[in-house]
Design an enzyme around this catalytic site. Sequence first.
Site, PDB file in Angstrom:
ATOM      1  N   SER A  34      28.807  41.742  49.263  1.00 45.83           N
ATOM      2  CA  SER A  34      30.047  40.961  49.160  1.00 45.83           C
ATOM      3  C   SER A  34      29.769  39.451  49.116  1.00 45.83           C
ATOM      4  O   SER A  34      28.928  38.935  49.859  1.00 45.83           O
ATOM      5  CB  SER A  34      30.952  41.252  50.368  1.00 45.83           C
ATOM      6  OG  SER A  34      32.045  40.351  50.372  1.00 45.83           O
ATOM      7  N   SER A  36      32.167  37.360  49.861  1.00 49.38           N
ATOM      8  CA  SER A  36      33.151  36.739  50.752  1.00 49.38           C
ATOM      9  C   SER A  36      32.533  35.872  51.846  1.00 49.38           C
ATOM     10  O   SER A  36      33.015  34.760  52.092  1.00 49.38           O
ATOM     11  CB  SER A  36      34.053  37.810  51.385  1.00 49.38           C
ATOM     12  OG  SER A  36      34.906  38.343  50.404  1.00 49.38           O
ATOM     13  N   LYS A  90      42.018  49.894  53.063  1.00 45.74           N
ATOM     14  CA  LYS A  90      43.185  49.025  52.870  1.00 45.74           C
ATOM     15  C   LYS A  90      44.509  49.711  53.198  1.00 45.74           C
ATOM     16  O   LYS A  90      45.438  49.064  53.674  1.00 45.74           O
ATOM     17  CB  LYS A  90      43.228  48.508  51.428  1.00 45.74           C
ATOM     18  CG  LYS A  90      42.172  47.465  51.104  1.00 45.74           C
ATOM     19  CD  LYS A  90      42.327  46.950  49.684  1.00 45.74           C
ATOM     20  CE  LYS A  90      41.187  46.009  49.318  1.00 45.74           C
ATOM     21  NZ  LYS A  90      41.308  45.460  47.971  1.00 45.74           N
ATOM     22  N   ASN A 111      44.701  43.660  52.768  1.00 49.33           N
ATOM     23  CA  ASN A 111      43.303  43.224  52.647  1.00 49.33           C
ATOM     24  C   ASN A 111      42.985  42.080  53.599  1.00 49.33           C
ATOM     25  O   ASN A 111      41.848  41.627  53.649  1.00 49.33           O
ATOM     26  CB  ASN A 111      42.960  42.834  51.201  1.00 49.33           C
ATOM     27  CG  ASN A 111      43.416  41.440  50.863  1.00 49.33           C
ATOM     28  OD1 ASN A 111      44.431  40.971  51.380  1.00 49.33           O
ATOM     29  ND2 ASN A 111      42.679  40.749  50.013  1.00 49.33           N
ATOM     30  N   ASP A 126      45.158  40.120  47.618  1.00 48.32           N
ATOM     31  CA  ASP A 126      44.822  40.557  46.257  1.00 48.32           C
ATOM     32  C   ASP A 126      46.022  40.265  45.346  1.00 48.32           C
ATOM     33  O   ASP A 126      45.861  39.840  44.203  1.00 48.32           O
ATOM     34  CB  ASP A 126      44.521  42.062  46.208  1.00 48.32           C
ATOM     35  CG  ASP A 126      43.206  42.425  46.876  1.00 48.32           C
ATOM     36  OD1 ASP A 126      42.297  41.576  46.884  1.00 48.32           O
ATOM     37  OD2 ASP A 126      43.098  43.549  47.384  1.00 48.32           O
ATOM     38  N   GLY A 153      43.648  50.882  43.505  1.00 45.71           N
ATOM     39  CA  GLY A 153      44.011  49.838  44.464  1.00 45.71           C
ATOM     40  C   GLY A 153      44.194  48.477  43.819  1.00 45.71           C
ATOM     41  O   GLY A 153      45.207  47.787  44.047  1.00 45.71           O
TER      42      GLY A 153
HETATM   43  P1  NAD Z   1      40.079  52.557  42.204  1.00 44.38           P
HETATM   44  O1  NAD Z   1      39.012  53.594  42.198  1.00 44.38           O
HETATM   45  O2  NAD Z   1      41.038  52.495  43.340  1.00 44.38           O
HETATM   46  O3  NAD Z   1      40.956  52.705  40.870  1.00 44.38           O
HETATM   47  C1  NAD Z   1      40.409  52.769  39.584  1.00 44.38           C
HETATM   48  C2  NAD Z   1      41.379  53.579  38.705  1.00 44.38           C
HETATM   49  O4  NAD Z   1      40.917  53.512  37.368  1.00 44.38           O
HETATM   50  C3  NAD Z   1      41.461  55.057  39.092  1.00 44.38           C
HETATM   51  O5  NAD Z   1      42.823  55.423  39.253  1.00 44.38           O
HETATM   52  C4  NAD Z   1      40.794  55.773  37.915  1.00 44.38           C
HETATM   53  O6  NAD Z   1      41.375  57.039  37.652  1.00 44.38           O
HETATM   54  C5  NAD Z   1      41.057  54.807  36.784  1.00 44.38           C
HETATM   55  N1  NAD Z   1      40.093  54.858  35.678  1.00 44.38           N
HETATM   56  C6  NAD Z   1      38.737  54.849  35.738  1.00 44.38           C
HETATM   57  N2  NAD Z   1      38.209  54.794  34.500  1.00 44.38           N
HETATM   58  C7  NAD Z   1      39.253  54.757  33.630  1.00 44.38           C
HETATM   59  C8  NAD Z   1      39.366  54.660  32.217  1.00 44.38           C
HETATM   60  N3  NAD Z   1      38.278  54.564  31.436  1.00 44.38           N
HETATM   61  N4  NAD Z   1      40.603  54.648  31.671  1.00 44.38           N
HETATM   62  C9  NAD Z   1      41.715  54.732  32.450  1.00 44.38           C
HETATM   63  N5  NAD Z   1      41.678  54.806  33.795  1.00 44.38           N
HETATM   64  C10 NAD Z   1      40.458  54.826  34.377  1.00 44.38           C
HETATM   65  O7  NAD Z   1      39.313  51.182  42.035  1.00 44.38           O
HETATM   66  P2  NAD Z   1      39.901  49.725  42.376  1.00 44.38           P
HETATM   67  O8  NAD Z   1      39.691  49.438  43.824  1.00 44.38           O
HETATM   68  O9  NAD Z   1      41.267  49.631  41.832  1.00 44.38           O
HETATM   69  O10 NAD Z   1      38.874  48.790  41.592  1.00 44.38           O
HETATM   70  C11 NAD Z   1      38.860  48.736  40.169  1.00 44.38           C
HETATM   71  C12 NAD Z   1      37.984  47.575  39.748  1.00 44.38           C
HETATM   72  O11 NAD Z   1      38.582  46.359  40.180  1.00 44.38           O
HETATM   73  C13 NAD Z   1      36.576  47.577  40.354  1.00 44.38           C
HETATM   74  O12 NAD Z   1      35.650  47.178  39.366  1.00 44.38           O
HETATM   75  C14 NAD Z   1      36.630  46.533  41.439  1.00 44.38           C
HETATM   76  O13 NAD Z   1      35.390  45.912  41.657  1.00 44.38           O
HETATM   77  C15 NAD Z   1      37.617  45.558  40.825  1.00 44.38           C
HETATM   78  N6  NAD Z   1      38.311  44.715  41.800  1.00 44.38           N
HETATM   79  C16 NAD Z   1      38.330  43.372  41.555  1.00 44.38           C
HETATM   80  C17 NAD Z   1      38.985  42.551  42.442  1.00 44.38           C
HETATM   81  C18 NAD Z   1      38.992  41.067  42.181  1.00 44.38           C
HETATM   82  O14 NAD Z   1      39.257  40.316  43.112  1.00 44.38           O
HETATM   83  N7  NAD Z   1      38.754  40.630  40.951  1.00 44.38           N
HETATM   84  C19 NAD Z   1      39.650  43.066  43.563  1.00 44.38           C
HETATM   85  C20 NAD Z   1      39.624  44.452  43.763  1.00 44.38           C
HETATM   86  C21 NAD Z   1      38.947  45.277  42.870  1.00 44.38           C
END
Ligand code: NAD
Length: 309
Positions: A34, A36, A90, A111, A126, A153
């Site tokens: 992380s 953070s 979360k 978060n 977030d 999420g």
């Molecule tokens: P998650 O596992 O909770 O959700 C991901 C979703 O995407 C799932 O519902 C899954 O079914 C779906 N999915 C996966 N591949 C897919 C595809 N090709 N087409 C359609 N749907 C698909 O994950 P999350 O916690 O939501 O995280 C998602 C991404 O966001 C991660 O890469 C994470 O690092 C990033 N993220 C970034 C920030 C930021 O501050 N920029 C914050 C949180 C998460």
Amino acid sequence: MSNVLVRTLGSRDVAKDAKDSYLVGLIGSGIGPSLSPALHQGEADRQGLRYLYRLLDIDVLGIAPAEVGRLTRAARDLGFDGLNITHPCKQLVVEHLDALSPQAEALGAVNTVVFEDGRAVGHNTDVTGFAASFARGLPDAPLEHVVQVGAGGAGAAVAHALLTLGAGRITVVDAFAERAEALAAALAGHFGPDRAAAAPHGAESLARLLARADGVVHATPTGMAHHPGLPFPAALLHPGLWVAEVVYRPLRTELLRAAEAAGCATLDGGGMAVFQAVDAFRLFTGREPDAGRMLADFAGLAGTAGARG
Ligand code: NAD
């Protein structure tokens, strides 16, 4: 001690004692890489604060996700000022808190937890972080119809942020149809029935949607080092579409590169990561962080950490 104003729980201004030393932490699984701690501590150093940001990795501690309530209470009892909470805790932490911000309540996910006067108050930066990043990075983007790929999420937070920013309607797709439907139903319940719907996942459905949408938000892990590739064919991108990315490791994903090549306005996932930390720092300390300096820190950190995925 001086008093500063900090905005919590929506529009209520409360006086918070500004101290000069803080103990905060991050609870989650696999949080070793992380950024953070470095982001928070860098800003605290510039403000002349003593600020310790500890990683409470449940894998390392051998603690089950469901025990997040016990760990949160322990942190409060040991004098922590607050906690960031990440995957997979979360949602699980919510029932253990004394109050929630409107965003955290609407989302059912927290978060950031602030300990104030013995109470644990949950926030969701977030949501506010994506909103701040979007407003800064794509200020003139049309928002009548947004397509969102990914209903996990991050997707829930981003969709809440966009509808709060005034998006007319959002169409959610996910590889698991029931996730898209559940998020769309929750959004429609909160923002109104015409403002969110689910659509089938797949190239044909996305082709129809993206041809007419103003913008697309990508909120799946696709494009991270361990999930390389594109979430949908690059041929669906066109210059009339803006593209917002949630993935930030690497910062320039394959999707962003394809979108730039197609002439789309783009937003990377780094802004959301930084502004959620900006908002959490403000909640923990009652002091205004310098977002510009934290963005610059992040660019340096992501440059060296990006390859790790
Ligand atoms: P998650 O596992 O909770 O959700 C991901 C979703 O995407 C799932 O519902 C899954 O079914 C779906 N999915 C996966 N591949 C897919 C595809 N090709 N087409 C359609 N749907 C698909 O994950 P999350 O916690 O939501 O995280 C998602 C991404 O966001 C991660 O890469 C994470 O690092 C990033 N993220 C970034 C920030 C930021 O501050 N920029 C914050 C949180 C998460």
